[in-house]
Every structure is written in C-alpha cells, then in structure tokens.
Design an enzyme around this catalytic site. Structure first.
Site, PDB file in Angstrom:
ATOM      1  N   LYS A   1      -4.131  -7.237 -11.653  1.00  0.00           N
ATOM      2  CA  LYS A   1      -5.458  -6.875 -11.124  1.00  0.00           C
ATOM      3  C   LYS A   1      -6.492  -6.902 -12.268  1.00  0.00           C
ATOM      4  CE  LYS A   1      -3.111  -4.378  -7.494  1.00  0.00           C
ATOM      5  NZ  LYS A   1      -3.114  -3.306  -6.513  1.00  0.00           N
TER       6      LYS A   1
ATOM      7  N   HIS B   1      -5.318 -11.084  -1.095  1.00  0.00           N
ATOM      8  CA  HIS B   1      -4.953  -9.700  -1.414  1.00  0.00           C
ATOM      9  C   HIS B   1      -5.908  -8.752  -0.684  1.00  0.00           C
ATOM     10  CE1 HIS B   1      -4.183  -6.000  -3.588  1.00  0.00           C
ATOM     11  NE2 HIS B   1      -3.062  -6.545  -4.015  1.00  0.00           N
TER      12      HIS B   1
ATOM     13  N   SER C   1       3.397   0.220  -4.367  1.00  0.00           N
ATOM     14  CA  SER C   1       4.071   1.334  -5.050  1.00  0.00           C
ATOM     15  C   SER C   1       5.551   1.058  -5.367  1.00  0.00           C
ATOM     16  CB  SER C   1       3.920   2.631  -4.256  1.00  0.00           C
ATOM     17  OG  SER C   1       2.545   3.008  -4.187  1.00  0.00           O
TER      18      SER C   1
HETATM   19  P1  13P Z   1       0.868  -1.134  -6.767  1.00  0.00           P
HETATM   20  O1  13P Z   1       2.233  -1.640  -7.161  1.00  0.00           O
HETATM   21  O2  13P Z   1       0.070  -0.620  -7.928  1.00  0.00           O
HETATM   22  O3  13P Z   1       0.944  -0.194  -5.608  1.00  0.00           O
HETATM   23  O4  13P Z   1       0.034  -2.420  -6.255  1.00  0.00           O
HETATM   24  C1  13P Z   1       0.607  -3.276  -5.333  1.00  0.00           C
HETATM   25  C2  13P Z   1      -0.254  -4.484  -5.227  1.00  0.00           C
HETATM   26  O5  13P Z   1      -1.348  -4.430  -4.684  1.00  0.00           O
HETATM   27  C3  13P Z   1       0.245  -5.733  -5.820  1.00  0.00           C
HETATM   28  O6  13P Z   1      -0.529  -6.816  -5.446  1.00  0.00           O
END
Ligand code: 13P
Length: 249
Positions: free
Chosen positions: A12, A93, A209
C-alpha cells in the site's frame, strides 16, 4: 489440478528506500521457495525492488491506468509498470474502489490494459460489513467478478483475491467456513464462465488481517491458494512465517 500457491504482499502507501532491506531479508530466507512470492511496493520503489530481488520474488504494481500513454497527471500505465520491472498488478482493491471511486467497469478496462501489456493481474473483490450482514455477500462477489473480469483471462494471467472490506487492517477475520463458502463460490463462478480448465487453474487468494498466527488455518481452507497480505507483508519477520505456512499447506 495442482495450483502453485501464491504469497502476495501489498505494501500500500508504505515504504521508502530503507524498506528495500526487507526484500533482501525475504530473498535470503526463501532462496528456493515452495510457492510463488509477489511483493507490490509503492510505485516509487518498483524499479529498485525489481533490480534488487532475485528471480524467486516477483514485483507488482498496486494499480495502473487503462490507457497506454496520455495526459493523465499522476497516473501510471501498465507498460510503465512492465518497463520498471513489474510482472503483476493488483487491480480493483477496495481502497481504490473507495478512495478513487473505481467502478467494476473501470477495473475491467484496467485489467484489459494490464493483460495487453503482458502483466498478470490480481483482481480484488470483497463485500462490506453492511453487505455481509444483509446476507448479500455472494451476490456482491458475483457482481464484482462479472463486472471487473474481462473475457480474455487465462488461468496463468488471472489471480482473484477475496478481501472482505471489514477484515482489512482490522484484525477481524471471517470464520473459516465463511472464507471457504466464498472461495468455493468464486471457483464455481470461474468454472461456469471460463470453463473448467481456466476455472481450476486460476488462483484464489484470501486477504484481510492475515498474520503468522492465523495463516496455517486459513491456508487449510478449500480453494484458498494463498494470501494477499497488507500490514504483515511489510516486515520479512512477519511475512516469512506466512510464506512458510503456505509452503507446508
Ligand atoms: P491487511 O493484511 O493489512 O488486513 O490488508 C489486506 C489487504 O488489503 C491486502 O491487499
């Protein structure tokens, strides 16, 4: 049909050059991985990441524009990602769908552009908490798949990631039955639309998560071919045990 598992990390909007050391540590920890490994760093790091990592780690983008070139300030085309050394791109996403109001049709045209450029795509689908509580999960997922995935995909260039929006970055995870129900549904939809060959060879990732502590049980669920990991992909010390769990799944 055996599908090679895929551990994918989505950084991200996290990471500067200092974080490239995490890729180095990951590569050293997994010289001959028993699954595919993909890291999608922010666009600013793609070229350096692609140069820094050995072949066993693939590098991907987190979005691309649907056009090849043009007057689109701040955007990046699929060709540019490929040129920078990316082999994959995440599209649709939920954070893009929400922050940038991307529709299924937008995602679909980006997928078409990415595939035309020679990238592999990770198409994300997932329901909100309101949609789940209203028992609309499978309708939402089915609609997103129909709208976001074009006809031209193959089992090699398409990965579908199921990411329930309410599980992203919250520490909340669906029950294993809930994950299995959605993954079985996605598999059935892929087989129905694209035929058994494509349907059975497309990898379906779970995201939301995923951590070292829950990876093993999630990877044991039917039709879970790996994970798309956010927070726990930022540090090799967190992502490496997730990869190890997938290798032994
Ligand atoms: P997390 O693993 O931080 O919950 O994020 C999941 C995600 O959006 C991966 O693209």
């Amino acid at each position: 049909m055996t599908r090679r598992k895929l551990a994918a990390g989505n950084w991200k909007m996290n990471g500067t050059s200092a974080n490239l050391a995490e890729l180095d540590a990951l590569a050293k920890a997994h010289p001959t991985p028993g699954c595919d490994i993909l890291i999608c760093p922010p666009a600013t790091l793609i070229a350096r990441a692609a140069q820094a990592v050995p072949d066993q780690i693939a590098i991907g983008g987190q979005d691309c524009h649907q056009n090849e070139t043009g007057a689109h300030t701040g955007d990046i085309s699929a060709q540019m990602l490929l040129d920078a050394g990316a082999s994959h791109v995440i599209l649709g996403h939920s954070e893009r769908r929400e922050d940038h109001e991307e529709s299924d049709a937008d995602v679909r045209s980006k997928v078409v552009a990415a595939l035309a450029a020679g990238l592999k795509v990770v198409v994300c689908v997932g329901e909100s908490l309101t949609e789940r509580e209203a028992n609309n999960t499978l309708d939402i997922i089915g609609g997103q798949m129909a709208g976001s995935i074009p006809d031209v995909v193959t089992g090699e260039n398409l990965v579908v990631a199921y990411e329930p929006i309410w599980a992203i970055g919250t520490g909340k995870v669906p029950t294993l039955d809930q994950i299995g129900d959605v993954h079985d549904f996605i598999r059935a939809r892929l087989e129905r639309r694209f035929g058994v060959g494509v349907g059975r060879s497309t990898r379906i990732l779970y995201g939301g998560s995923v951590k070292p502590s829950n990876a093993t049980e999630i990877f044991a669920v039917s039709n879970v071919d790996g994970a798309l990991v956010g927070g726990a992909s930022l540090k090799a010390s967190d992502f490496s045990p997730i990869i190890a769990a997938l290798e032994s799944a």
